[in-house]
Structure formats: C-alpha cells, structure tokens
Design a protein around this motif. Structure first.
Motif, PDB file in Angstrom:
ATOM      1  N   TYR A 278      80.242  21.057  47.015  1.00 16.68           N
ATOM      2  CA  TYR A 278      79.254  20.731  46.832  1.00 16.68           C
ATOM      3  C   TYR A 278      78.754  21.544  47.644  1.00 16.68           C
ATOM      4  O   TYR A 278      78.830  22.084  48.558  1.00 16.68           O
ATOM      5  CB  TYR A 278      78.774  19.404  46.805  1.00 16.68           C
ATOM      6  N   PRO A 279      77.524  23.121  46.789  1.00 18.65           N
ATOM      7  CA  PRO A 279      76.673  23.464  47.504  1.00 18.65           C
ATOM      8  C   PRO A 279      75.623  23.234  48.420  1.00 18.65           C
ATOM      9  O   PRO A 279      75.240  22.024  48.397  1.00 18.65           O
ATOM     10  CB  PRO A 279      76.326  24.122  46.262  1.00 18.65           C
ATOM     11  N   PRO A 280      75.343  23.618  49.865  1.00 18.74           N
ATOM     12  CA  PRO A 280      76.146  24.569  49.598  1.00 18.74           C
ATOM     13  C   PRO A 280      77.488  24.587  50.453  1.00 18.74           C
ATOM     14  O   PRO A 280      78.139  23.443  50.900  1.00 18.74           O
ATOM     15  CB  PRO A 280      75.437  25.372  51.308  1.00 18.74           C
ATOM     16  N   LEU A 281      78.356  25.392  50.119  1.00 18.59           N
ATOM     17  CA  LEU A 281      80.637  25.718  51.018  1.00 18.59           C
ATOM     18  C   LEU A 281      80.689  25.451  51.469  1.00 18.59           C
ATOM     19  O   LEU A 281      79.646  25.388  53.172  1.00 18.59           O
ATOM     20  CB  LEU A 281      80.678  26.930  49.779  1.00 18.59           C
ATOM     21  N   ILE A 282      81.768  24.556  52.296  1.00 22.39           N
ATOM     22  CA  ILE A 282      82.273  24.104  53.473  1.00 22.39           C
ATOM     23  C   ILE A 282      83.574  24.571  53.223  1.00 22.39           C
ATOM     24  O   ILE A 282      84.560  24.367  52.859  1.00 22.39           O
ATOM     25  CB  ILE A 282      82.164  22.169  53.618  1.00 22.39           C
ATOM     26  N   LYS A 283      84.229  24.456  54.728  1.00 18.23           N
ATOM     27  CA  LYS A 283      85.613  24.777  55.196  1.00 18.23           C
ATOM     28  C   LYS A 283      85.316  23.389  56.154  1.00 18.23           C
ATOM     29  O   LYS A 283      85.301  24.180  57.549  1.00 18.23           O
ATOM     30  CB  LYS A 283      86.125  26.202  56.056  1.00 18.23           C
ATOM     31  N   ALA A 284      86.274  22.573  55.525  1.00 14.79           N
ATOM     32  CA  ALA A 284      85.562  21.597  56.200  1.00 14.79           C
ATOM     33  C   ALA A 284      87.510  21.579  57.731  1.00 14.79           C
ATOM     34  O   ALA A 284      88.324  21.606  56.937  1.00 14.79           O
ATOM     35  CB  ALA A 284      86.834  20.028  55.666  1.00 14.79           C
ATOM     36  N   SER A 285      86.286  20.862  59.112  1.00 18.62           N
ATOM     37  CA  SER A 285      87.934  20.885  60.205  1.00 18.62           C
ATOM     38  C   SER A 285      88.795  19.407  60.581  1.00 18.62           C
ATOM     39  O   SER A 285      89.016  19.471  60.930  1.00 18.62           O
ATOM     40  CB  SER A 285      87.133  21.646  61.005  1.00 18.62           C
ATOM     41  N   LYS A 286      87.600  19.149  59.712  1.00 22.85           N
ATOM     42  CA  LYS A 286      87.426  17.105  59.771  1.00 22.85           C
ATOM     43  C   LYS A 286      87.142  16.446  58.701  1.00 22.85           C
ATOM     44  O   LYS A 286      85.957  16.517  58.504  1.00 22.85           O
ATOM     45  CB  LYS A 286      87.577  16.618  61.650  1.00 22.85           C
ATOM     46  N   VAL A 287      88.087  15.754  58.693  1.00 26.15           N
ATOM     47  CA  VAL A 287      87.789  14.718  57.483  1.00 26.15           C
ATOM     48  C   VAL A 287      87.896  13.046  57.633  1.00 26.15           C
ATOM     49  O   VAL A 287      89.065  12.796  58.062  1.00 26.15           O
ATOM     50  CB  VAL A 287      88.444  15.729  56.153  1.00 26.15           C
ATOM     51  N   TRP A 288      87.751  12.301  56.865  1.00 29.84           N
ATOM     52  CA  TRP A 288      88.013  10.881  56.776  1.00 29.84           C
ATOM     53  C   TRP A 288      87.500  10.633  55.303  1.00 29.84           C
ATOM     54  O   TRP A 288      86.536  11.167  54.986  1.00 29.84           O
ATOM     55  CB  TRP A 288      86.405  10.221  58.189  1.00 29.84           C
TER      56      TRP A 288
END
Length: 385
Positions: A67-77
């Motif tokens: 979903y713009p802006p783009l993300i490189k997730a390092s932690k997710v819940w």
C-alpha cells in the motif's frame, strides 16, 4: 483368482467414467474382514481416510500486499499475534501456536493463553477482519516505516496453509502417574492415572491405511481443511523405520507429512483455533488422503481395524519432559474408543483429542468428491520410506 495389479492412471480413468468403486476406510475394514484381501482388491479402487485433530506444527504463509508508500516489513502482527517477517517485503509466516503478546488470560494465569495464530487463521477463514500491524526500518526503495489496517482473507494476495508436521502415524496415549495435575499438549492429565488422553482416528487415520507409504509422497493430492491440498514432503520428526507389529503398523510415533493448501478454498468447519488449558494455543486441522488399491497388499493395509492398532501408553507425569519416558504397555485403539482401559488392575477413563465423527465426515466428503469425478488421484514424485 489372478493377481490384482492396477495403476493410478487406470483408476483415474475409471473415476472419469464414473465406474470407480470408492469406500471409506471403515467400510473397507469391514469388507476385507468379510471377503478377504483378494476379493476386496478386485472390487475396490480407492479407500478414503480422514482425521481431525490438533496439529501444532501448522501455520499460514501470507502476502499482505503493498500500500503506497511501499514497505519492507521487519515485524508483523495479526490481531496482536506476532508473525515471522524475515522473508520478503510483505511476506510473513504465522505459526498456529504463537500467542498474542498481551493475552488477557496470560495476565491472570501466567503461561496460559486464550488466543493465538490458529485462532487468527480461523478468523480469516470465517470472513472476519483481523488487524494488521507492520513495522520497518525504511530503505530508499521501501520508505514506509509503519503500516496499520484491518484486512480480510480476500484482501491478502496469498494465504497458504503451510504445515511442517501433520498426520502423525500413531501417537502416544497420555496418562499422569504423579501426584499433581499435569497440563500438556494432550490436554489436562489428572493425578494418579485418573484419565488417559489419546489421539488419531484409528482405522480412518491416513497413515495407518498405508503404513509403508507406498502410495503417499511428494505431490499426493489430498483433502486439507475442506479444500484441496498437497503433500509437499515428509514432515519434521519423520521416523521412517519404527518398530512395527505383525501388520506393519508402527508401535510409536513414526511417519509425518508436510502439507500445503490454499486457505481461501477451505472451510472453517475443518480448521479451528484451539486453546489448550495450561499449555497454550494450537489448531485443529482436517486431513483426508485417498489410498489407491493398486494390489492385494494395499487392500490388506486398508483393511486395518481399530483392534489392529496398538498405541503406546506413556506417563507424562515426570519423565516425559526429561525425554526418558518409555511405554508402560500397549493399548489397542478399540479399547480406547470404548471409554476406558485397564491398567494395573484399575479401570481408567479414556478421552479422545481427535474427533472421530469429523474424521469420518472428512473421509466421506473425499469419497463423494471422487465419486463425482471432481477429484483425481496423483502419482507421488518422491517417497519417504
């Protein structure tokens, strides 16, 4: 009578023409008992199996879109349950036994959890929104550092049920000979051997019907959670060479399977989050595997009865957690189903953690799919024994 030899290709042709004879494993056990393996092999083409049981080594591999802006997730819940995000930008893996970080039950009773990854998977499957939260450190190509939104199963790019270890071939019967109640993954065990908890679906259980995995391997098409899935390898803790009884059935936990399937095709009736008191979270998974009757030997294997299955009785009181427990005796599955067993002169209540009725329903559902021609068999591309 001539020796019976069939191929999966030949059986599939019969399925396409509506001429294949399909029995569930319980029906096949009765047939082999009544007419013998030669006649049963000549009459029957496929036997369907089923199990619905807690399967802790399960989880969801998912991609939650950019979903713009783009993300490189390092932690997710998801709903407060941590998922492993060390994969790619918006890929993550949610383990079924992972609990919420702030579980209300754990606040009152430390070590006990009400909600975990298995419940999130079930919520998604039931069409409920779950709360996604993702953090990132930010890069030039992925500048976003935080994302928070409610999502549904339909909004996920991919939702793959990916289970490292399912369908144990035989398992322990658990009791507790200590003086204190023990809370285990097999459920609560009361002191002084007051109850015995047991798993598997007996003669319906997939790997009891093919003890040497002659027809099950990488690429085998299966019923998984109400949809179509596949065996993608042997599971973790797979033991291909256990001690066996005279029927070839293992006398201890043995073979396991690694499974995958599209969660979006599944039915919440056959995928359910689970909270086991004093132990933690898990998930119940429904699995059904078709067994092609290629010859008389496969007819004999699928003719297994509950009386043929011997399960090890293990004391979970003290030594199990130290890795030292040994079988106290072997109990056949028919005895366990009766509601009680005899041990050291005492009658002990038996408690199933596998649903026999849903296991039979799964076998019958798979049987209907095959009879209608909606489900063909596949050739294993790799064998595990």
């Amino acid at each position: 009578m001539a020796t019976i030899k069939k191929t999966i290709q030949e059986i599939n042709e019969k399925i396409k023409k509506g001429k294949a004879v399909i029995l569930n494993a319980k029906e096949m056990a009765e047939l082999v008992k009544n007419v013998g393996k030669k006649k049963a092999a000549a009459e029957v083409d496929v036997v369907t199996t089923g199990t619905f049981s807690p399967m802790c080594s399960s989880g969801l591999l998912f991609n939650f879109k950019q979903y713009p802006p783009l993300i490189k997730a390092s932690k997710v819940w998801l709903n407060g349950v941590p998922a492993y995000a060390g994969l790619a930008a918006v890929d993550a893996y949610l383990g079924a036994t992972e609990p919420t970080e702030d579980d209300p039950l754990n606040r009152v009773f430390p070590g006990q959890f009400k909600y975990g990854g298995g419940h999130v998977i079930e919520d998604l499957l039931r069409g409920r929104s779950v709360h996604l939260r993702a953090k990132a450190y930010g890069t030039d190509c992925y500048p976003r550092k935080y994302l928070e939104k409610d999502i549904t199963l339909g909004e996920l790019n991919d939702a793959i049920l990916l289970n490292p270890r399912n369908c144990y071939q035989n398992y322990n019967c658990a009791l507790n000979l200590s003086s204190k109640i023990k809370y285990t993954y097999m459920g609560p065990l009361r002191p002084h051997g007051a109850n015995v908890n047991f798993a598997t679906s007996g003669c319906l259980s997939p790997l009891f019907n093919d003890p040497y995995l002659r027809t099950i391997g990488t690429g085998t098409k299966i019923f998984l959670g109400g949809g179509v899935g596949y065996v993608i390898g042997h599971g973790t803790q797979h033991n291909p060479s256990p001690p066996r009884n005279q029927r070839g059935l293992p006398l201890k936990p043995a073979a396991t399977l690694m499974l995958k399937g599209d969660l979006k095709q599944m039915d919440p009736k056959y995928i359910r989050g689970l909270s086991i008191i004093g132990y933690g979270c898990s998930i119940c998974v429904g699995v059904g595997i078709p067994i092609p009757i290629l010859d008389e030997e496969m007819a004999w294997f699928t003719g297994v009865s509950d009386e043929d299955i011997q399960m090890p009785l293990i004391d979970y009181g003290e030594e199990y957690g130290q890795g030292k427990a040994k079988p106290l005796k072997y109990v056949n599955y028919s005895e366990l189903l009766s509601g009680s067993i005899e041990f050291e002169g005492k009658k002990i209540l038996t408690v199933p953690v596998t649903s026999y009725s849903l296991s039979l329903e799964i076998a019958d559902t798979l049987k209907k799919w095959i009879e209608k021609g909606d489900f063909l068999l596949t050739e294993p591309q790799e064998f595990f024994i």
